[in-house]
Design a protein around this motif. Structure first.
Motif, PDB file in Angstrom:
ATOM      1  N   ALA A  54       0.325 -27.135 -60.591  1.00 54.62           N
ATOM      2  CA  ALA A  54       0.849 -27.640 -59.316  1.00 54.62           C
ATOM      3  C   ALA A  54       2.362 -27.769 -59.305  1.00 54.62           C
ATOM      4  O   ALA A  54       2.956 -28.061 -58.255  1.00 54.62           O
ATOM      5  CB  ALA A  54       0.219 -29.002 -59.013  1.00 54.62           C
ATOM      6  N   MET A  55       3.024 -27.532 -60.421  1.00 55.80           N
ATOM      7  CA  MET A  55       4.468 -27.741 -60.497  1.00 55.80           C
ATOM      8  C   MET A  55       5.235 -26.544 -59.933  1.00 55.80           C
ATOM      9  O   MET A  55       4.917 -25.390 -60.251  1.00 55.80           O
ATOM     10  CB  MET A  55       4.895 -27.995 -61.943  1.00 55.80           C
ATOM     11  CG  MET A  55       4.223 -29.193 -62.581  1.00 55.80           C
ATOM     12  SD  MET A  55       4.902 -29.595 -64.212  1.00 55.80           S
ATOM     13  CE  MET A  55       6.422 -30.420 -63.714  1.00 55.80           C
ATOM     14  N   PRO A  56       6.266 -26.788 -59.131  1.00 54.13           N
ATOM     15  CA  PRO A  56       7.067 -25.682 -58.606  1.00 54.13           C
ATOM     16  C   PRO A  56       7.953 -25.069 -59.684  1.00 54.13           C
ATOM     17  O   PRO A  56       8.208 -25.693 -60.725  1.00 54.13           O
ATOM     18  CB  PRO A  56       7.920 -26.354 -57.519  1.00 54.13           C
ATOM     19  CG  PRO A  56       7.986 -27.790 -57.916  1.00 54.13           C
ATOM     20  CD  PRO A  56       6.692 -28.090 -58.600  1.00 54.13           C
ATOM     21  N   PRO A  73       5.691 -19.468 -67.505  1.00 60.79           N
ATOM     22  CA  PRO A  73       7.079 -19.046 -67.764  1.00 60.79           C
ATOM     23  C   PRO A  73       8.061 -19.517 -66.704  1.00 60.79           C
ATOM     24  O   PRO A  73       9.277 -19.501 -66.940  1.00 60.79           O
ATOM     25  CB  PRO A  73       6.969 -17.514 -67.783  1.00 60.79           C
ATOM     26  CG  PRO A  73       5.753 -17.214 -66.941  1.00 60.79           C
ATOM     27  CD  PRO A  73       4.804 -18.335 -67.216  1.00 60.79           C
ATOM     28  N   GLN A  74       7.574 -19.960 -65.562  1.00 57.89           N
ATOM     29  CA  GLN A  74       8.450 -20.404 -64.483  1.00 57.89           C
ATOM     30  C   GLN A  74       8.939 -21.835 -64.671  1.00 57.89           C
ATOM     31  O   GLN A  74       9.820 -22.300 -63.934  1.00 57.89           O
ATOM     32  CB  GLN A  74       7.716 -20.300 -63.131  1.00 57.89           C
ATOM     33  CG  GLN A  74       6.670 -21.383 -62.872  1.00 57.89           C
ATOM     34  CD  GLN A  74       5.325 -21.106 -63.537  1.00 57.89           C
ATOM     35  OE1 GLN A  74       5.215 -20.255 -64.422  1.00 57.89           O
ATOM     36  NE2 GLN A  74       4.281 -21.801 -63.087  1.00 57.89           N
ATOM     37  N   LEU A  75       8.404 -22.550 -65.671  1.00 61.04           N
ATOM     38  CA  LEU A  75       8.789 -23.937 -65.909  1.00 61.04           C
ATOM     39  C   LEU A  75       9.852 -24.034 -67.003  1.00 61.04           C
ATOM     40  O   LEU A  75       9.973 -23.145 -67.845  1.00 61.04           O
ATOM     41  CB  LEU A  75       7.564 -24.772 -66.293  1.00 61.04           C
ATOM     42  CG  LEU A  75       6.402 -24.777 -65.293  1.00 61.04           C
ATOM     43  CD1 LEU A  75       5.258 -25.650 -65.802  1.00 61.04           C
ATOM     44  CD2 LEU A  75       6.866 -25.255 -63.917  1.00 61.04           C
ATOM     45  N   GLN A  76      10.603 -25.125 -67.000  1.00 60.48           N
ATOM     46  CA  GLN A  76      11.621 -25.368 -68.024  1.00 60.48           C
ATOM     47  C   GLN A  76      11.117 -26.435 -68.995  1.00 60.48           C
ATOM     48  O   GLN A  76      10.787 -27.538 -68.579  1.00 60.48           O
ATOM     49  CB  GLN A  76      12.925 -25.859 -67.380  1.00 60.48           C
ATOM     50  CG  GLN A  76      13.600 -24.856 -66.472  1.00 60.48           C
ATOM     51  CD  GLN A  76      14.925 -25.380 -65.942  1.00 60.48           C
ATOM     52  OE1 GLN A  76      15.677 -26.028 -66.668  1.00 60.48           O
ATOM     53  NE2 GLN A  76      15.212 -25.114 -64.682  1.00 60.48           N
ATOM     54  N   VAL A 135      -4.250 -35.005 -66.472  1.00 60.81           N
ATOM     55  CA  VAL A 135      -5.298 -34.056 -66.856  1.00 60.81           C
ATOM     56  C   VAL A 135      -5.131 -33.716 -68.334  1.00 60.81           C
ATOM     57  O   VAL A 135      -4.008 -33.717 -68.853  1.00 60.81           O
ATOM     58  CB  VAL A 135      -5.226 -32.768 -66.000  1.00 60.81           C
ATOM     59  CG1 VAL A 135      -3.949 -31.986 -66.282  1.00 60.81           C
ATOM     60  CG2 VAL A 135      -6.454 -31.892 -66.206  1.00 60.81           C
ATOM     61  N   GLU A 136      -6.241 -33.517 -69.023  1.00 62.45           N
ATOM     62  CA  GLU A 136      -6.178 -32.998 -70.387  1.00 62.45           C
ATOM     63  C   GLU A 136      -5.977 -31.492 -70.332  1.00 62.45           C
ATOM     64  O   GLU A 136      -6.555 -30.803 -69.489  1.00 62.45           O
ATOM     65  CB  GLU A 136      -7.466 -33.321 -71.149  1.00 62.45           C
ATOM     66  CG  GLU A 136      -7.607 -34.765 -71.542  1.00 62.45           C
ATOM     67  CD  GLU A 136      -8.868 -35.019 -72.356  1.00 62.45           C
ATOM     68  OE1 GLU A 136      -9.529 -34.029 -72.752  1.00 62.45           O
ATOM     69  OE2 GLU A 136      -9.185 -36.190 -72.594  1.00 62.45           O
ATOM     70  N   ILE A 137      -5.165 -30.998 -71.248  1.00 62.11           N
ATOM     71  CA  ILE A 137      -4.902 -29.557 -71.295  1.00 62.11           C
ATOM     72  C   ILE A 137      -5.948 -28.908 -72.192  1.00 62.11           C
ATOM     73  O   ILE A 137      -6.054 -29.259 -73.375  1.00 62.11           O
ATOM     74  CB  ILE A 137      -3.493 -29.282 -71.823  1.00 62.11           C
ATOM     75  CG1 ILE A 137      -2.459 -30.016 -70.963  1.00 62.11           C
ATOM     76  CG2 ILE A 137      -3.203 -27.779 -71.836  1.00 62.11           C
ATOM     77  CD1 ILE A 137      -1.028 -29.900 -71.465  1.00 62.11           C
ATOM     78  N   PRO A 138      -6.738 -27.984 -71.682  1.00 56.01           N
ATOM     79  CA  PRO A 138      -7.808 -27.395 -72.491  1.00 56.01           C
ATOM     80  C   PRO A 138      -7.260 -26.552 -73.632  1.00 56.01           C
ATOM     81  O   PRO A 138      -6.134 -26.020 -73.547  1.00 56.01           O
ATOM     82  CB  PRO A 138      -8.581 -26.541 -71.481  1.00 56.01           C
ATOM     83  CG  PRO A 138      -7.597 -26.228 -70.412  1.00 56.01           C
ATOM     84  CD  PRO A 138      -6.690 -27.431 -70.327  1.00 56.01           C
ATOM     85  N   ASP A 172       4.429 -37.128 -60.258  1.00 58.67           N
ATOM     86  CA  ASP A 172       4.521 -36.382 -59.007  1.00 58.67           C
ATOM     87  C   ASP A 172       3.549 -35.217 -58.876  1.00 58.67           C
ATOM     88  O   ASP A 172       3.277 -34.788 -57.756  1.00 58.67           O
ATOM     89  CB  ASP A 172       5.946 -35.842 -58.833  1.00 58.67           C
ATOM     90  CG  ASP A 172       6.987 -36.944 -58.828  1.00 58.67           C
ATOM     91  OD1 ASP A 172       6.798 -37.932 -58.089  1.00 58.67           O
ATOM     92  OD2 ASP A 172       7.982 -36.824 -59.573  1.00 58.67           O
ATOM     93  N   TYR A 173       3.040 -34.723 -59.993  1.00 60.78           N
ATOM     94  CA  TYR A 173       2.227 -33.519 -59.936  1.00 60.78           C
ATOM     95  C   TYR A 173       0.901 -33.734 -60.650  1.00 60.78           C
ATOM     96  O   TYR A 173       0.832 -34.451 -61.651  1.00 60.78           O
ATOM     97  CB  TYR A 173       2.978 -32.330 -60.547  1.00 60.78           C
ATOM     98  CG  TYR A 173       4.305 -32.077 -59.878  1.00 60.78           C
ATOM     99  CD1 TYR A 173       4.353 -31.463 -58.633  1.00 60.78           C
ATOM    100  CD2 TYR A 173       5.499 -32.476 -60.475  1.00 60.78           C
ATOM    101  CE1 TYR A 173       5.582 -31.239 -58.002  1.00 60.78           C
ATOM    102  CE2 TYR A 173       6.716 -32.265 -59.858  1.00 60.78           C
ATOM    103  CZ  TYR A 173       6.758 -31.649 -58.606  1.00 60.78           C
ATOM    104  OH  TYR A 173       7.946 -31.447 -57.984  1.00 60.78           O
ATOM    105  N   ALA A 174      -0.142 -33.090 -60.144  1.00 60.25           N
ATOM    106  CA  ALA A 174      -1.486 -33.289 -60.680  1.00 60.25           C
ATOM    107  C   ALA A 174      -1.751 -32.449 -61.912  1.00 60.25           C
ATOM    108  O   ALA A 174      -2.651 -32.763 -62.697  1.00 60.25           O
ATOM    109  CB  ALA A 174      -2.528 -32.973 -59.607  1.00 60.25           C
ATOM    110  N   SER A 175      -0.999 -31.377 -62.095  1.00 55.41           N
ATOM    111  CA  SER A 175      -1.241 -30.477 -63.224  1.00 55.41           C
ATOM    112  C   SER A 175      -0.042 -29.560 -63.389  1.00 55.41           C
ATOM    113  O   SER A 175       0.849 -29.495 -62.524  1.00 55.41           O
ATOM    114  CB  SER A 175      -2.498 -29.640 -62.982  1.00 55.41           C
ATOM    115  OG  SER A 175      -2.296 -28.748 -61.893  1.00 55.41           O
TER     116      SER A 175
END
Length: 328
Positions: free
Chosen positions: A117-119, A140-143, A184-187, A111-114
């Motif tokens: 982009a996540m809520p 920090p806003q993600l679980q 996407v690869e995480i740098p 659902d999300y590109a990166s």
């Protein structure tokens, strides 16, 4: 005279890919060999509903394979080196470190590109304290919630909408021809890789000199240097999957000024953090590698660099973080 080599491996699709990759590479150089692959189910594979931190770490994935070699039921074991501890059982050693594949982590989502982009409050699956430590600092806003199982199992959990996204090793997805799942690869600036991530290693008996010679053609000197520097961090800090430790070494060409003896620079960056990402300690140093150095000298340089970076982390307070994490 032909010889049969028995390869011990986990039964997961990714581990079997790695074993078959080693088999194919060996047969390119030794076409008269007979090679058998012995698939095994380890305790780490059997218990998939409990975080590795509560089971004793990733060593659960290699102990049965090592036992098979020691009991002469196998000749070599093929490992993902990020799962291998710093010390092998007496009589065994990592004889061969192959060329490194993709060392980075991958963001996977339907659902999300990166991650950006996540809520807020989106659920990201990962059981790696190393990943969670770093990603919680930046997001920090993600679980971040536990995720176990082999690659296909984890992807199925994502497809079943148990997670909004998951984090996997890019190399594993590429090896299983699942590159299309990588959004996407995480740098490394966001998530420094695990020690020796993307590297296949071969373990065997120290006494089997003929086998060492056969395996030597698969060894990659550059990655052996980098993996040695990274694994020295783990050895010095006594790291495990219960400790959010990351390290990434690279070899880069240096200006030669038309000299016949080219020099390169070995860079090493490492970090230690608290699982919640609130405190992350980092250190980085470099050393020069000369073209005419022996392999023993190269490995000594890599070890010295790894110890220096680890010492810098200890000076910053890494020992206190690790002591807290090891307390029951």
């Amino acid at each position: 005279m032909s010889k049969t080599i028995r390869i011990a491996t986990r039964n997961s699709p990714l581990a079997l890919w790695q074993a078959n990759f080693v088999k194919a590479q060996l047969l390119k150089h030794h076409p008269s060999l007979s090679i058998d692959i012995i698939g095994m189910t380890t305790r780490g594979d059997q218990i998939i509903d409990t975080p590795l931190t509560k089971l004793g770490g990733k060593g659960l994935f290699v102990k049965e394979l090592e036992k098979a070699i020691l009991e002469n039921n196998a000749d070599i074991a093929v490992h993902s080196m990020k799962d291998v501890g710093t010390q092998c059982p007496p009589g065994l050693f990592i004889s061969t470190i192959m060329a490194r594949h993709n060392p980075f982590d991958a963001f996977v989502s339907n659902d999300y590109a990166s991650l950006d982009a996540m809520p807020p409050n989106s659920i990201v699956g990962s059981c790696s304290l190393r990943r969670i430590c770093q990603l919680q600092k930046h997001y920090p806003q993600l679980q971040f919630t536990p995720l176990r199982g082999n690659v296909n199992t984890r992807l199925q959990k994502l497809d079943d909408q148990q997670y909004d996204a998951i984090i996997l090793a890019a190399a594993g997805l590429e090896r299983l021809q699942l590159t299309q799942r990588i959004r996407v690869e995480i740098p490394p600036e966001i998530c420094l890789p695990a020690i020796a991530q993307g590297t296949i290693g071969i373990e065997c008996r120290q006494s089997d000199q003929r086998l060492h010679e056969m395996l030597a053609v698969l060894s990659d000197t550059d990655n052996t240097i980098c993996a040695t520097a990274e694994r020295t961090i783990n050895a010095r800090l006594q790291g495990s999957c219960q400790t959010p430790i990351a390290a990434y070494a690279t070899l880069q060409n240096s200006p030669t000024n038309h000299s016949q003896q080219a020099t390169r620079t070995l860079h090493l960056k490492a970090l230690v953090g608290t699982p919640d990402g609130r405190l992350i300690l980092s250190a980085a140093q470099s050393t020069t590698i000369d073209a005419d150095m022996t392999i023993d000298a190269l490995l000594e340089k890599a070890t010295t660099l790894g110890n220096a970076v680890a010492a810098s982390l200890v000076e910053q307070g890494a020992a206190e973080i690790l002591a807290t994490l090891s307390t029951p």
